[in-house]
Structures are given as structure tokens and as C-alpha cells.
Design a protein around this motif. Structure first.
Motif, PDB file in Angstrom:
ATOM      1  N   THR A 298     -20.733  -1.487 -18.546  1.00 16.20           N
ATOM      2  CA  THR A 298     -22.319  -1.540 -18.026  1.00 16.20           C
ATOM      3  C   THR A 298     -22.274  -2.299 -16.731  1.00 16.20           C
ATOM      4  N   LYS A 299     -21.440  -3.224 -16.444  1.00 10.81           N
ATOM      5  CA  LYS A 299     -21.395  -3.878 -15.277  1.00 10.81           C
ATOM      6  C   LYS A 299     -20.263  -3.997 -14.439  1.00 10.81           C
ATOM      7  N   ASN A 300     -20.403  -3.357 -13.291  1.00 10.35           N
ATOM      8  CA  ASN A 300     -19.318  -3.337 -12.172  1.00 10.35           C
ATOM      9  C   ASN A 300     -19.209  -4.752 -11.750  1.00 10.35           C
ATOM     10  N   ILE A 301     -17.915  -5.461 -12.034  1.00  9.21           N
ATOM     11  CA  ILE A 301     -17.769  -6.885 -11.367  1.00  9.21           C
ATOM     12  C   ILE A 301     -16.708  -6.722 -10.074  1.00  9.21           C
ATOM     13  N   ALA A 302     -16.560  -5.605  -9.562  1.00 10.30           N
ATOM     14  CA  ALA A 302     -15.810  -5.540  -8.356  1.00 10.30           C
ATOM     15  C   ALA A 302     -15.938  -6.440  -7.241  1.00 10.30           C
ATOM     16  N   GLN A 303     -17.137  -6.406  -6.805  1.00 10.01           N
ATOM     17  CA  GLN A 303     -17.451  -7.347  -5.684  1.00 10.01           C
ATOM     18  C   GLN A 303     -17.473  -8.681  -6.158  1.00 10.01           C
ATOM     19  N   LEU A 304     -17.580  -9.074  -7.393  1.00 14.82           N
ATOM     20  CA  LEU A 304     -17.648 -10.588  -7.854  1.00 14.82           C
ATOM     21  C   LEU A 304     -16.252 -11.072  -7.906  1.00 14.82           C
ATOM     22  N   ASN A 305     -15.025 -10.168  -7.998  1.00 18.11           N
ATOM     23  CA  ASN A 305     -13.774 -10.516  -8.424  1.00 18.11           C
ATOM     24  C   ASN A 305     -12.863  -9.550  -7.167  1.00 18.11           C
ATOM     25  N   PRO A 306     -12.807  -9.971  -6.042  1.00 18.46           N
ATOM     26  CA  PRO A 306     -11.966  -9.352  -5.381  1.00 18.46           C
ATOM     27  C   PRO A 306     -10.504  -9.594  -5.520  1.00 18.46           C
ATOM     28  N   ASP A 307     -10.279 -10.836  -6.185  1.00 18.91           N
ATOM     29  CA  ASP A 307      -8.854 -11.400  -6.492  1.00 18.91           C
ATOM     30  C   ASP A 307      -8.232 -10.486  -7.644  1.00 18.91           C
ATOM     31  N   ILE A 308      -9.080  -9.915  -8.627  1.00 18.03           N
ATOM     32  CA  ILE A 308      -8.640  -9.165  -9.649  1.00 18.03           C
ATOM     33  C   ILE A 308      -8.422  -7.885  -9.079  1.00 18.03           C
ATOM     34  N   VAL A 309      -9.363  -7.442  -8.238  1.00 15.47           N
ATOM     35  CA  VAL A 309      -9.410  -6.013  -7.601  1.00 15.47           C
ATOM     36  C   VAL A 309      -7.929  -5.787  -6.688  1.00 15.47           C
ATOM     37  N   LYS A 310      -7.836  -6.901  -5.983  1.00 17.18           N
ATOM     38  CA  LYS A 310      -6.424  -7.068  -5.207  1.00 17.18           C
ATOM     39  C   LYS A 310      -5.062  -6.976  -6.229  1.00 17.18           C
ATOM     40  N   THR A 311      -5.258  -7.834  -7.142  1.00 13.78           N
ATOM     41  CA  THR A 311      -3.901  -7.666  -8.024  1.00 13.78           C
ATOM     42  C   THR A 311      -3.669  -6.309  -8.636  1.00 13.78           C
ATOM     43  N   LEU A 312      -4.828  -5.666  -8.956  1.00 13.75           N
ATOM     44  CA  LEU A 312      -4.651  -4.627  -9.756  1.00 13.75           C
ATOM     45  C   LEU A 312      -4.688  -3.287  -9.032  1.00 13.75           C
ATOM     46  N   MET A 313      -5.003  -3.439  -7.715  1.00 13.77           N
ATOM     47  CA  MET A 313      -4.818  -2.142  -6.739  1.00 13.77           C
ATOM     48  C   MET A 313      -3.460  -1.546  -6.909  1.00 13.77           C
ATOM     49  N   PRO A 314      -2.325  -2.588  -6.531  1.00 13.28           N
ATOM     50  CA  PRO A 314      -1.173  -2.042  -6.301  1.00 13.28           C
ATOM     51  C   PRO A 314      -0.667  -0.956  -7.718  1.00 13.28           C
ATOM     52  N   LEU A 315      -1.116  -1.419  -8.917  1.00 13.34           N
ATOM     53  CA  LEU A 315      -0.855  -0.600 -10.256  1.00 13.34           C
ATOM     54  C   LEU A 315      -1.590   0.560 -10.158  1.00 13.34           C
ATOM     55  N   LEU A 316      -2.850   0.583  -9.783  1.00  9.58           N
ATOM     56  CA  LEU A 316      -3.465   1.851  -9.460  1.00  9.58           C
ATOM     57  C   LEU A 316      -2.884   2.757  -8.610  1.00  9.58           C
ATOM     58  N   GLU A 317      -2.533   2.295  -7.385  1.00 10.58           N
ATOM     59  CA  GLU A 317      -1.891   3.208  -6.313  1.00 10.58           C
ATOM     60  C   GLU A 317      -0.619   3.647  -6.844  1.00 10.58           C
ATOM     61  N   LYS A 318       0.036   3.015  -7.747  1.00  9.83           N
ATOM     62  CA  LYS A 318       1.263   3.513  -8.422  1.00  9.83           C
ATOM     63  C   LYS A 318       0.768   4.950  -9.222  1.00  9.83           C
ATOM     64  N   GLY A 319      -0.502   5.049  -9.793  1.00 10.62           N
ATOM     65  CA  GLY A 319      -0.630   6.308 -10.449  1.00 10.62           C
ATOM     66  C   GLY A 319      -1.125   7.462  -9.345  1.00 10.62           C
ATOM     67  N   ASN A 320      -1.388   7.153  -8.339  1.00  5.61           N
ATOM     68  CA  ASN A 320      -1.612   8.023  -7.381  1.00  5.61           C
ATOM     69  C   ASN A 320      -0.416   8.636  -6.761  1.00  5.61           C
ATOM     70  N   THR A 321       0.028   9.716  -7.321  1.00  7.31           N
ATOM     71  CA  THR A 321       1.262  10.469  -7.115  1.00  7.31           C
ATOM     72  C   THR A 321       1.079  11.354  -5.872  1.00  7.31           C
ATOM     73  N   GLY A 322       0.180  11.126  -4.948  1.00  7.11           N
ATOM     74  CA  GLY A 322      -0.015  12.210  -3.555  1.00  7.11           C
ATOM     75  C   GLY A 322      -1.315  12.951  -3.910  1.00  7.11           C
ATOM     76  N   LEU A 323      -2.111  12.777  -5.062  1.00  3.39           N
ATOM     77  CA  LEU A 323      -3.227  13.538  -5.439  1.00  3.39           C
ATOM     78  C   LEU A 323      -4.246  13.449  -4.612  1.00  3.39           C
ATOM     79  N   TYR A 324      -4.627  12.069  -4.132  1.00  6.02           N
ATOM     80  CA  TYR A 324      -5.695  11.604  -3.267  1.00  6.02           C
ATOM     81  C   TYR A 324      -5.019  10.887  -1.857  1.00  6.02           C
ATOM     82  N   LYS A 325      -6.007  11.115  -0.863  1.00  6.85           N
ATOM     83  CA  LYS A 325      -5.386  10.461   0.305  1.00  6.85           C
ATOM     84  C   LYS A 325      -6.766   9.752   0.669  1.00  6.85           C
ATOM     85  N   GLY A 326      -6.468   8.573   1.624  1.00  5.90           N
ATOM     86  CA  GLY A 326      -7.530   7.904   2.284  1.00  5.90           C
ATOM     87  C   GLY A 326      -8.115   6.797   1.463  1.00  5.90           C
ATOM     88  N   ASN A 327      -8.790   6.077   2.145  1.00  9.84           N
ATOM     89  CA  ASN A 327      -9.829   4.974   1.802  1.00  9.84           C
ATOM     90  C   ASN A 327      -8.938   3.954   1.193  1.00  9.84           C
TER      91      ASN A 327
END
Length: 144
Positions: free
Chosen positions: A115-144
Motif C-alpha cells: 500500500t505504500k511505495n517506499i522507493a523515494q525514501l529508500n534509494p539505497d535499497i533500490v540501488k542494491t536491488l536494481m542489479p538483481l532486477l536488471e538480471k531479469g531483463n533479458t532484453g525485453l525492455y529498453k531504456g530508463n
């Protein structure tokens, strides 16, 4: 349909019941993160059948046979230009479009209903998890 089409926990979470004729039968509840692509390799392993071709999933047999589950308990979801990563504690979603927000982070310990998006309050957690998320992007999406 080949899968669930959403990026939210409430719709993605589902029960899975497996009974193997080759394993000692006992009722056991297991809470672990798996993906539907993990079901096929698990069944093949339970039946002692070698997989001779490349597959995307990994067996989760160890999670319910008493040995340690796989260390990297993560699952990916894809829908409408977005990828979502689920870990034991967090769900991180990134949208590859111009709508806001482009990144969402939910703490499933404190906020299991997302119910509460905490991304802006926790940029360090986002930065830590983003490489894992990008691992799941097998070329399906580009940009941003």
C-alpha cells in the motif's frame, strides 16, 4: 494464458501442492519464493529424469525435502512494460515507460499488501536491488 499478468503480490501469490510418489510422504508447509518456470525442473528432478536441453527454471526440490532451499530466492514478473522482482523482504518494480512512478519498492514485512511505495525514501535499497532486477531483463525492455 501462459501465466499471471500482473506485477502485484496479491495476484501473483498462489498455492502449489506437490506430492511425489518417489519421496517419503509427509505434509509440510513451505514458504519459499519460486517462479512457475521452476515447476518443470522440480518435477523432472523428483522423477529422476535428466533434462538434456536448456531451460529457464531451477528445481526447488530442496525447499521441501528438508535440505536448504536455493540461496537466491527471487522471482520475476513481467507485465505492461514493467518488471517486478520479489525477494524475501521486498518487491521492486521498474516501469519502462514515461508514467510515474517509474520505480516502486514495497517492504513485505511492514506492508504485505503493498500500500505504500517506499522507493523515494529508500534509494539505497533500490540501488542494491536494481542489479538483481536488471538480471531479469533479458532484453525485453529498453531504456530508463
Amino acid at each position: 494464458m501462459w501465466g499471471k499478468h500482473t506485477l502485484y503480490e496479491n495476484a501473483l501469490k498462489s498455492a502449489l501442492i506437490i506430492r511425489s510418489p518417489f519421496e517419503e510422504h509427509q505434509t509440510k508447509k513451505v514458504n519459499t519464493i519460486i517462479e512457475t518456470v521452476d515447476i518443470y525442473p522440480t518435477i523432472m528432478e523428483l522423477c529422476n529424469i535428466d533434462i538434456k536441453h536448456k531451460i529457464d527454471g531451477e528445481s526447488f526440490r530442496d525447499a521441501f525435502t528438508g535440505t536448504d532451499p536455493k540461496a537466491d530466492q527471487v522471482a520475476y514478473s513481467y507485465y505492461r512494460n514493467g518488471i517486478s522482482l520479489r525477494t524475501e523482504k521486498y518487491r521492486l518494480t521498474k516501469y519502462f515507460r514515461h508514467d510515474e512512478p517509474t520505480v516502486e519498492l514495497y517492504d513485505h514485512i511492514k506492508d504485505p499488501y503493498e500500500t505504500k511505495n517506499i522507493a523515494q525514501l529508500n534509494p539505497d535499497i533500490v540501488k542494491t536491488l536494481m542489479p538483481l532486477l536488471e538480471k531479469g531483463n533479458t532484453g525485453l525492455y529498453k531504456g530508463n
